[in-house]
Motif scaffolding. Sequence first.
Motif, PDB file in Angstrom:
ATOM      1  N   ASP A 295       0.820  -1.212   0.000  1.00  0.00           N
ATOM      2  CA  ASP A 295       0.000   0.000   0.000  1.00  0.00           C
ATOM      3  C   ASP A 295       0.856   1.265   0.000  1.00  0.00           C
ATOM      4  OD1 ASP A 295      -2.222  -1.596  -0.044  1.00  0.00           O
ATOM      5  OD2 ASP A 295      -2.627  -1.433   2.103  1.00  0.00           O
ATOM      6  N   GLU A 296       2.031   1.216   0.607  1.00  0.00           N
ATOM      7  CA  GLU A 296       2.947   2.362   0.541  1.00  0.00           C
ATOM      8  C   GLU A 296       3.378   2.625  -0.898  1.00  0.00           C
ATOM      9  OE1 GLU A 296       5.016   1.702   4.962  1.00  0.00           O
ATOM     10  OE2 GLU A 296       6.091   1.172   3.116  1.00  0.00           O
ATOM     11  N   GLN A 297       3.622   1.560  -1.650  1.00  0.00           N
ATOM     12  CA  GLN A 297       4.027   1.722  -3.046  1.00  0.00           C
ATOM     13  C   GLN A 297       2.855   2.193  -3.913  1.00  0.00           C
ATOM     14  OE1 GLN A 297       7.368   1.583  -3.352  1.00  0.00           O
ATOM     15  NE2 GLN A 297       7.077   1.139  -1.169  1.00  0.00           N
ATOM     16  N   ALA A 298       1.667   1.719  -3.611  1.00  0.00           N
ATOM     17  CA  ALA A 298       0.485   2.199  -4.333  1.00  0.00           C
ATOM     18  C   ALA A 298       0.322   3.703  -4.144  1.00  0.00           C
ATOM     19  CB  ALA A 298      -0.769   1.460  -3.853  1.00  0.00           C
ATOM     20  N   ALA A 299       0.597   4.182  -2.941  1.00  0.00           N
ATOM     21  CA  ALA A 299       0.486   5.622  -2.659  1.00  0.00           C
ATOM     22  C   ALA A 299       1.506   6.416  -3.470  1.00  0.00           C
ATOM     23  CB  ALA A 299       0.676   5.875  -1.164  1.00  0.00           C
ATOM     24  N   ILE A 300       2.718   5.877  -3.625  1.00  0.00           N
ATOM     25  CA  ILE A 300       3.731   6.555  -4.440  1.00  0.00           C
ATOM     26  C   ILE A 300       3.267   6.651  -5.885  1.00  0.00           C
ATOM     27  CG2 ILE A 300       6.062   6.311  -5.410  1.00  0.00           C
ATOM     28  CD1 ILE A 300       6.881   5.032  -2.712  1.00  0.00           C
ATOM     29  N   SER A 335      -2.393  23.642 -28.138  1.00  0.00           N
ATOM     30  CA  SER A 335      -1.977  23.462 -26.748  1.00  0.00           C
ATOM     31  C   SER A 335      -3.173  23.451 -25.807  1.00  0.00           C
ATOM     32  CB  SER A 335      -1.011  24.588 -26.337  1.00  0.00           C
ATOM     33  OG  SER A 335       0.206  24.495 -27.042  1.00  0.00           O
ATOM     34  N   LEU A 336      -4.112  24.340 -26.056  1.00  0.00           N
ATOM     35  CA  LEU A 336      -5.278  24.430 -25.179  1.00  0.00           C
ATOM     36  C   LEU A 336      -6.198  23.219 -25.331  1.00  0.00           C
ATOM     37  CD1 LEU A 336      -5.993  28.236 -25.561  1.00  0.00           C
ATOM     38  CD2 LEU A 336      -5.201  27.054 -23.491  1.00  0.00           C
ATOM     39  N   SER A 337      -6.238  22.628 -26.521  1.00  0.00           N
ATOM     40  CA  SER A 337      -7.028  21.412 -26.705  1.00  0.00           C
ATOM     41  C   SER A 337      -6.407  20.254 -25.931  1.00  0.00           C
ATOM     42  CB  SER A 337      -7.111  21.061 -28.194  1.00  0.00           C
ATOM     43  OG  SER A 337      -7.754  22.094 -28.921  1.00  0.00           O
ATOM     44  N   GLU A 338      -5.080  20.170 -25.955  1.00  0.00           N
ATOM     45  CA  GLU A 338      -4.405  19.162 -25.145  1.00  0.00           C
ATOM     46  C   GLU A 338      -4.591  19.466 -23.663  1.00  0.00           C
ATOM     47  OE1 GLU A 338      -0.685  17.355 -27.128  1.00  0.00           O
ATOM     48  OE2 GLU A 338      -0.541  19.500 -27.568  1.00  0.00           O
ATOM     49  N   GLY A 339      -4.452  20.741 -23.317  1.00  0.00           N
ATOM     50  CA  GLY A 339      -4.647  21.135 -21.933  1.00  0.00           C
ATOM     51  C   GLY A 339      -6.046  20.827 -21.440  1.00  0.00           C
ATOM     52  N   TYR A 340      -7.045  21.004 -22.312  1.00  0.00           N
ATOM     53  CA  TYR A 340      -8.425  20.689 -21.953  1.00  0.00           C
ATOM     54  C   TYR A 340      -8.511  19.236 -21.465  1.00  0.00           C
ATOM     55  CZ  TYR A 340     -13.553  20.465 -22.347  1.00  0.00           C
ATOM     56  OH  TYR A 340     -14.887  20.329 -22.077  1.00  0.00           O
ATOM     57  N   GLY A 341      -7.902  18.315 -22.232  1.00  0.00           N
ATOM     58  CA  GLY A 341      -7.954  16.908 -21.863  1.00  0.00           C
ATOM     59  C   GLY A 341      -7.273  16.611 -20.542  1.00  0.00           C
ATOM     60  N   PHE A 342      -6.153  17.271 -20.278  1.00  0.00           N
ATOM     61  CA  PHE A 342      -5.461  17.032 -19.012  1.00  0.00           C
ATOM     62  C   PHE A 342      -6.204  17.667 -17.842  1.00  0.00           C
ATOM     63  CE2 PHE A 342      -1.916  15.725 -21.702  1.00  0.00           C
ATOM     64  CZ  PHE A 342      -1.461  14.621 -20.993  1.00  0.00           C
ATOM     65  N   ILE A 343      -6.829  18.814 -18.061  1.00  0.00           N
ATOM     66  CA  ILE A 343      -7.666  19.399 -16.998  1.00  0.00           C
ATOM     67  C   ILE A 343      -8.851  18.483 -16.717  1.00  0.00           C
ATOM     68  CG2 ILE A 343      -9.157  21.341 -16.383  1.00  0.00           C
ATOM     69  CD1 ILE A 343      -7.273  23.080 -18.185  1.00  0.00           C
ATOM     70  N   TYR A 344      -9.469  17.974 -17.761  1.00  0.00           N
ATOM     71  CA  TYR A 344     -10.574  17.020 -17.603  1.00  0.00           C
ATOM     72  C   TYR A 344     -10.099  15.797 -16.814  1.00  0.00           C
ATOM     73  CZ  TYR A 344     -14.773  14.426 -19.090  1.00  0.00           C
ATOM     74  OH  TYR A 344     -15.964  13.725 -19.124  1.00  0.00           O
ATOM     75  N   SER A 345      -8.850  15.382 -17.046  1.00  0.00           N
ATOM     76  CA  SER A 345      -8.300  14.187 -16.394  1.00  0.00           C
ATOM     77  C   SER A 345      -8.009  14.392 -14.914  1.00  0.00           C
ATOM     78  CB  SER A 345      -7.008  13.759 -17.104  1.00  0.00           C
ATOM     79  OG  SER A 345      -7.276  13.269 -18.407  1.00  0.00           O
ATOM     80  N   LEU A 346      -7.951  15.633 -14.453  1.00  0.00           N
ATOM     81  CA  LEU A 346      -7.613  15.889 -13.055  1.00  0.00           C
ATOM     82  C   LEU A 346      -8.606  15.276 -12.081  1.00  0.00           C
ATOM     83  CD1 LEU A 346      -6.483  19.612 -13.380  1.00  0.00           C
ATOM     84  CD2 LEU A 346      -5.026  17.696 -12.681  1.00  0.00           C
ATOM     85  N   GLN A 347      -9.841  15.104 -12.498  1.00  0.00           N
ATOM     86  CA  GLN A 347     -10.861  14.537 -11.605  1.00  0.00           C
ATOM     87  C   GLN A 347     -10.631  13.055 -11.322  1.00  0.00           C
ATOM     88  OE1 GLN A 347     -14.856  14.084 -13.625  1.00  0.00           O
ATOM     89  NE2 GLN A 347     -13.731  15.056 -15.319  1.00  0.00           N
ATOM     90  N   PHE A 348      -9.709  12.429 -12.047  1.00  0.00           N
ATOM     91  CA  PHE A 348      -9.424  11.001 -11.859  1.00  0.00           C
ATOM     92  C   PHE A 348      -8.114  10.774 -11.104  1.00  0.00           C
ATOM     93  CE2 PHE A 348     -11.688  11.761 -15.844  1.00  0.00           C
ATOM     94  CZ  PHE A 348     -12.863  11.082 -15.592  1.00  0.00           C
ATOM     95  N   THR A 349      -7.465  11.846 -10.665  1.00  0.00           N
ATOM     96  CA  THR A 349      -6.232  11.724  -9.889  1.00  0.00           C
ATOM     97  C   THR A 349      -6.563  11.215  -8.488  1.00  0.00           C
ATOM     98  OG1 THR A 349      -6.420  14.061  -9.264  1.00  0.00           O
ATOM     99  CG2 THR A 349      -5.055  13.519 -11.209  1.00  0.00           C
ATOM    100  N   ARG A 350      -5.540  10.999  -7.676  1.00  0.00           N
ATOM    101  CA  ARG A 350      -5.782  10.412  -6.353  1.00  0.00           C
ATOM    102  C   ARG A 350      -4.804  10.982  -5.343  1.00  0.00           C
ATOM    103  NH1 ARG A 350      -8.507   5.393  -5.063  1.00  0.00           N
ATOM    104  NH2 ARG A 350      -8.252   4.982  -2.847  1.00  0.00           N
ATOM    105  N   ILE A 351      -5.315  11.605  -4.286  1.00  0.00           N
ATOM    106  CA  ILE A 351      -4.478  12.041  -3.173  1.00  0.00           C
ATOM    107  C   ILE A 351      -4.160  10.817  -2.329  1.00  0.00           C
ATOM    108  CG2 ILE A 351      -4.324  13.514  -1.134  1.00  0.00           C
ATOM    109  CD1 ILE A 351      -6.420  15.350  -2.420  1.00  0.00           C
ATOM    110  N   PRO A 352      -2.871  10.477  -2.151  1.00  0.00           N
ATOM    111  CA  PRO A 352      -2.519   9.277  -1.375  1.00  0.00           C
ATOM    112  C   PRO A 352      -3.131   9.301   0.023  1.00  0.00           C
ATOM    113  CG  PRO A 352      -0.589  10.160  -2.480  1.00  0.00           C
ATOM    114  CD  PRO A 352      -1.672  11.176  -2.658  1.00  0.00           C
ATOM    115  N   GLY A 353      -3.585   8.135   0.458  1.00  0.00           N
ATOM    116  CA  GLY A 353      -4.177   8.025   1.783  1.00  0.00           C
ATOM    117  C   GLY A 353      -5.626   8.454   1.855  1.00  0.00           C
ATOM    118  N   THR A 354      -6.205   8.802   0.709  1.00  0.00           N
ATOM    119  CA  THR A 354      -7.604   9.226   0.660  1.00  0.00           C
ATOM    120  C   THR A 354      -8.302   8.537  -0.506  1.00  0.00           C
ATOM    121  OG1 THR A 354      -7.446  11.075  -0.912  1.00  0.00           O
ATOM    122  CG2 THR A 354      -6.782  11.515   1.371  1.00  0.00           C
ATOM    123  N   GLU A 355      -9.572   8.777  -0.617  1.00  0.00           N
ATOM    124  CA  GLU A 355     -10.328   8.374  -1.802  1.00  0.00           C
ATOM    125  C   GLU A 355     -10.808   9.621  -2.539  1.00  0.00           C
ATOM    126  OE1 GLU A 355     -13.323   5.430  -1.171  1.00  0.00           O
ATOM    127  OE2 GLU A 355     -11.988   4.086  -0.083  1.00  0.00           O
TER     128      GLU A 355
END
Length: 408
Positions: A295-300, A335-355
């Motif tokens: 689980d420590e490695q999953a958090a990394i 650039s902004l079209s690519e940026g749009y996709g990465f901003i959209y992707s931010l909602q799928f990120t994960r803060i370690p130790g949380t959901e």
Amino acid sequence: MKTIRLLLLPLLTLIFFVSCDINSSDDEDIEVPPTYEFERNGKSTVAFSGQTTRIKMADELFAAMLDFDNTTEELLLQMYRNQDESGNEVDPYSDEELNASTKNIKSKVAASRDYFTSNASLSVEIKNDFETWMIGQVNEVFPNQNQLASPGVPGQIADGSGERYINGQGLEYDQMVAKSLNGALMADQMLNNYLSPAVLDEGSNREENDNGETAEGSNYTTMEHKWDEAYGYIFGTSANPANPVATIGSDDIFLNKYTGSVNQDDDFNTIAEDIFNAFKLGRAAIVAGDYEVRDEQAAIIQESISKVIGVRAVYYLQAAKRQIEDDQLGSAFHSLSEGYGFIYSLQFTRIPGTEQPYLTNSEAEAILTDLLDDGENGLWDLETSTLDDLSEQIADKFDFTLEEAASN
């Protein structure tokens, strides 16, 4: 007060070294191979063919979105679903192995256990976003292939590498689809599904793993396989999947590519190795039955993959700012079209130790709304000051600066 601080210093130092010794001792008890190769009875236990298949499907889908001569709305939707609208089998891919597969992209978009089991309506909404972008490409952009784009009018616009094809707001639908899959498919399945204790420890997985009980018809335990499936979403198409860091950035056009891009920046030049080593140690920990180290490695991994997405979101906003200032509008829109996709992707990120993601769905959507609503014509009226404001909003959620992200 000074005396108290002096007394505390040796104690804190002792605690630090004891902690380091404990962690070091735990890791030393785990046999970690030099490469991502694990065997049982002389045969490999590593398998992630489903992830390799979906990456290849997404690659063909992206290419088809710019095939003006042969692509139809029906074809794009079939490539996304790997079936027709009635659920019948189809052969939408040029690769016959993909046509023969029962896998598809759509079912794994916004489908993680931790984020979407209790939010099925949002999952459906996100899945439908991708279909909306595909339909828009065929019905808005394709008919205007040879028309010069202008505010409110789809068409082509020149940049330094040729022509880009945009909608009336200045966005490239193909880039929105490809870059958003980094989060909605690859990161979500990796961080919020296969690396989740809810999936790794489901049912009797721990007991079976402790006892070396393999899944039916396989040479791996269920837990081993779930971890490998997470690995496949970044290294599944690597030239050498067992030792993939040397070619990272060139093996696919999704998370592998952009992890490689971030890794080229001196500010983040260990991130690829960090991810690989965490996957390797975590997998070895599963073999050893050490679930704390796992689980420590999953958090990394969760922190590092999330950072890749955050850095690239800011990078593209800052690149567009420079391009607008240099009157390179076509390059800025790209650039902004690519940026749009990465901003959209931010909602799928994960803060370690949380959901929790670094930015929620509503926070990511608010940034995208600000990006397009700065003026009546979307990106055409965008002010560079807005790009700085949005970049700061994203960077504030992570531990990097605008300057660090902009240079990668």
